[in-house]
Write a protein that holds these residues in place. Sequence first.
Motif, PDB file in Angstrom:
ATOM      1  N   ASN A  87       2.952   5.089  -8.928  1.00  0.00           N
ATOM      2  CA  ASN A  87       1.466   5.506  -9.519  1.00  0.00           C
ATOM      3  C   ASN A  87       1.245   5.216 -11.073  1.00  0.00           C
ATOM      4  O   ASN A  87       2.702   5.257 -11.697  1.00  0.00           O
ATOM      5  CB  ASN A  87       0.713   6.552  -8.617  1.00  0.00           C
ATOM      6  CG  ASN A  87       0.775   7.067  -8.766  1.00  0.00           C
ATOM      7  OD1 ASN A  87       2.000   7.862  -9.846  1.00  0.00           O
ATOM      8  ND2 ASN A  87       0.507   8.197  -8.230  1.00  0.00           N
ATOM      9  N   TYR A  88       0.658   5.475 -11.857  1.00  0.00           N
ATOM     10  CA  TYR A  88       0.278   5.656 -12.722  1.00  0.00           C
ATOM     11  C   TYR A  88       1.138   7.143 -13.375  1.00  0.00           C
ATOM     12  O   TYR A  88       1.686   6.574 -14.812  1.00  0.00           O
ATOM     13  CB  TYR A  88      -0.769   5.765 -13.500  1.00  0.00           C
ATOM     14  CG  TYR A  88      -1.444   7.433 -12.980  1.00  0.00           C
ATOM     15  CD1 TYR A  88      -1.371   8.662 -13.584  1.00  0.00           C
ATOM     16  CD2 TYR A  88      -2.348   7.595 -11.866  1.00  0.00           C
ATOM     17  CE1 TYR A  88      -2.043   9.775 -13.525  1.00  0.00           C
ATOM     18  CE2 TYR A  88      -2.524   8.826 -11.525  1.00  0.00           C
ATOM     19  CZ  TYR A  88      -2.538  10.154 -12.528  1.00  0.00           C
ATOM     20  OH  TYR A  88      -2.798  11.212 -11.958  1.00  0.00           O
TER      21      TYR A  88
ATOM     22  N   THR B  83       4.185   7.810 -12.707  1.00  0.00           N
ATOM     23  CA  THR B  83       6.038   7.304 -12.643  1.00  0.00           C
ATOM     24  C   THR B  83       5.540   6.621 -13.504  1.00  0.00           C
ATOM     25  O   THR B  83       6.660   6.814 -14.694  1.00  0.00           O
ATOM     26  CB  THR B  83       5.957   5.666 -11.564  1.00  0.00           C
ATOM     27  OG1 THR B  83       5.396   6.430 -10.367  1.00  0.00           O
ATOM     28  CG2 THR B  83       7.292   5.733 -11.148  1.00  0.00           C
TER      29      THR B  83
ATOM     30  N   ASN C 159       5.458  12.536  -5.919  1.00  0.00           N
ATOM     31  CA  ASN C 159       4.461  11.971  -5.048  1.00  0.00           C
ATOM     32  C   ASN C 159       4.737  11.752  -3.295  1.00  0.00           C
ATOM     33  O   ASN C 159       3.161  12.290  -3.258  1.00  0.00           O
ATOM     34  CB  ASN C 159       3.970  10.276  -5.466  1.00  0.00           C
ATOM     35  CG  ASN C 159       4.079   9.796  -6.622  1.00  0.00           C
ATOM     36  OD1 ASN C 159       2.857  10.885  -7.171  1.00  0.00           O
ATOM     37  ND2 ASN C 159       3.669   9.299  -7.181  1.00  0.00           N
TER      38      ASN C 159
ATOM     39  N   TYR D 261       2.234   1.358  -3.374  1.00  0.00           N
ATOM     40  CA  TYR D 261       1.150   2.051  -4.642  1.00  0.00           C
ATOM     41  C   TYR D 261       0.745   3.776  -4.099  1.00  0.00           C
ATOM     42  O   TYR D 261       1.023   4.348  -5.364  1.00  0.00           O
ATOM     43  CB  TYR D 261       0.123   1.118  -3.902  1.00  0.00           C
ATOM     44  CG  TYR D 261      -1.066   1.891  -5.077  1.00  0.00           C
ATOM     45  CD1 TYR D 261      -1.255   1.521  -6.379  1.00  0.00           C
ATOM     46  CD2 TYR D 261      -1.818   2.581  -4.203  1.00  0.00           C
ATOM     47  CE1 TYR D 261      -2.825   2.416  -7.137  1.00  0.00           C
ATOM     48  CE2 TYR D 261      -3.432   3.483  -5.418  1.00  0.00           C
ATOM     49  CZ  TYR D 261      -2.852   3.173  -6.842  1.00  0.00           C
ATOM     50  OH  TYR D 261      -3.747   3.232  -7.360  1.00  0.00           O
ATOM     51  N   LEU D 262       1.181   4.509  -2.754  1.00  0.00           N
ATOM     52  CA  LEU D 262       0.721   6.047  -2.711  1.00  0.00           C
ATOM     53  C   LEU D 262       2.058   6.941  -3.140  1.00  0.00           C
ATOM     54  O   LEU D 262       2.376   7.349  -4.011  1.00  0.00           O
ATOM     55  CB  LEU D 262       1.303   5.950  -1.498  1.00  0.00           C
ATOM     56  CG  LEU D 262      -0.332   5.471  -0.535  1.00  0.00           C
ATOM     57  CD1 LEU D 262       0.068   5.785   1.012  1.00  0.00           C
ATOM     58  CD2 LEU D 262      -1.342   6.290  -1.162  1.00  0.00           C
TER      59      LEU D 262
ATOM     60  N   HIS E 124       1.920  13.761  -1.352  1.00  0.00           N
ATOM     61  CA  HIS E 124       1.151  13.375  -0.088  1.00  0.00           C
ATOM     62  C   HIS E 124       0.986  14.101   1.383  1.00  0.00           C
ATOM     63  O   HIS E 124       0.440  14.174   2.421  1.00  0.00           O
ATOM     64  CB  HIS E 124       1.035  11.877   0.282  1.00  0.00           C
ATOM     65  CG  HIS E 124       0.675  10.701  -0.337  1.00  0.00           C
ATOM     66  ND1 HIS E 124      -0.696  10.852  -0.849  1.00  0.00           N
ATOM     67  CD2 HIS E 124       1.385  10.244  -2.217  1.00  0.00           C
ATOM     68  CE1 HIS E 124      -0.789   9.756  -2.181  1.00  0.00           C
ATOM     69  NE2 HIS E 124       0.445   9.045  -2.961  1.00  0.00           N
TER      70      HIS E 124
ATOM     71  N   ARG F  79       0.381  -1.349  -0.113  1.00  0.00           N
ATOM     72  CA  ARG F  79       0.031  -0.165   0.051  1.00  0.00           C
ATOM     73  C   ARG F  79       0.472   1.130   0.320  1.00  0.00           C
ATOM     74  O   ARG F  79       0.460   2.455  -0.331  1.00  0.00           O
ATOM     75  CB  ARG F  79      -1.310  -0.049   1.492  1.00  0.00           C
ATOM     76  CG  ARG F  79      -2.227  -0.852   1.152  1.00  0.00           C
ATOM     77  CD  ARG F  79      -3.490  -0.383   2.196  1.00  0.00           C
ATOM     78  NE  ARG F  79      -2.745  -0.466   3.220  1.00  0.00           N
ATOM     79  CZ  ARG F  79      -2.696  -2.667   3.963  1.00  0.00           C
ATOM     80  NH1 ARG F  79      -3.251  -3.024   3.419  1.00  0.00           N
ATOM     81  NH2 ARG F  79      -2.218  -1.830   5.378  1.00  0.00           N
TER      82      ARG F  79
ATOM     83  N   SER G 232       8.350   9.373  -7.768  1.00  0.00           N
ATOM     84  CA  SER G 232       8.134   9.109  -6.337  1.00  0.00           C
ATOM     85  C   SER G 232       8.054  10.396  -5.640  1.00  0.00           C
ATOM     86  O   SER G 232       7.740  10.306  -4.536  1.00  0.00           O
ATOM     87  CB  SER G 232       9.597   8.129  -6.274  1.00  0.00           C
ATOM     88  OG  SER G 232       8.768   6.971  -6.858  1.00  0.00           O
TER      89      SER G 232
END
Length: 263
Positions: free
Chosen positions: A19-20, A22, A234, A15-16, A238, A12, A231
């Motif tokens: 993602n798409y 990347t 991302n 996945y954060l 978050h 999980r 990454s």
Amino acid sequence: MKSIAIGMKVLRSLYLIINYKTFIVTFLAIASTWICSYYKILAEFPLTVIGIAIVFPVVFSIDSAYKRRERALGLLADFKAHLLSIYYASRDWLDEENNDFQERVKNEVLEIYASLRVLFTADKASVVQAEKYIFDKISDLSVLVKEFRLYGLQSGEMSRASQYVSKLAISVENLKVILHYRTPVTLRAYSKIFIYSFPVLYAPYFASIAQQYSAGLDYMMPIMFSFILVSLDNIQGHLENPFDQIGEDDIRFDVEDFAEMID
């Protein structure tokens, strides 16, 4: 079973940050590198540009977002401590024990904490209504605190209880500042432009150094840079809003645990 649970949690988390976006950037980087290799478009670009133009701004944004989150945690702890202090005052400070009054204070305290969670997890359309509701509940608590006098609370202790109520409002306002005012928008826009364009712009460089690698490792550099940079973006995204309940590091409003603690 424990190892499976840990594995699922790790997946999980991955996945954060992967993602798409990347995979889109990685695909563009590989395609650009292949085109440059095919047409012999080669160049030697300095890699120091990555640190100056990309990594430093992104790390600065991550650090700023993390510090905002840590400050929000401290403010939330203050908020809960003041709620707890008001409840303890109704339970321990009065000359005569009054279970009905104590229960009313407890319910009001829990309602305020629950309304805080609603405010900071609400969508844009309902933020104003949620904000009005929490301040209405703090106002109701302020009126309820006045009843302490009826049960023998001294003026000095009354003043302290009133301060707890005012500090609740201060904590809410400080938390709202963190919610509405983020890290610099222009800096984040600048970072995104370079993060998503760098693997493509540096395709001639990747194509030139690919000649030094063994067969099958030609696209290692564009893939690695794409994964690292996206990454990082991302992670920053978050951390930017610590209240949206999406990221692993978001602030959790433990209303139910708080209710059990004072039960």
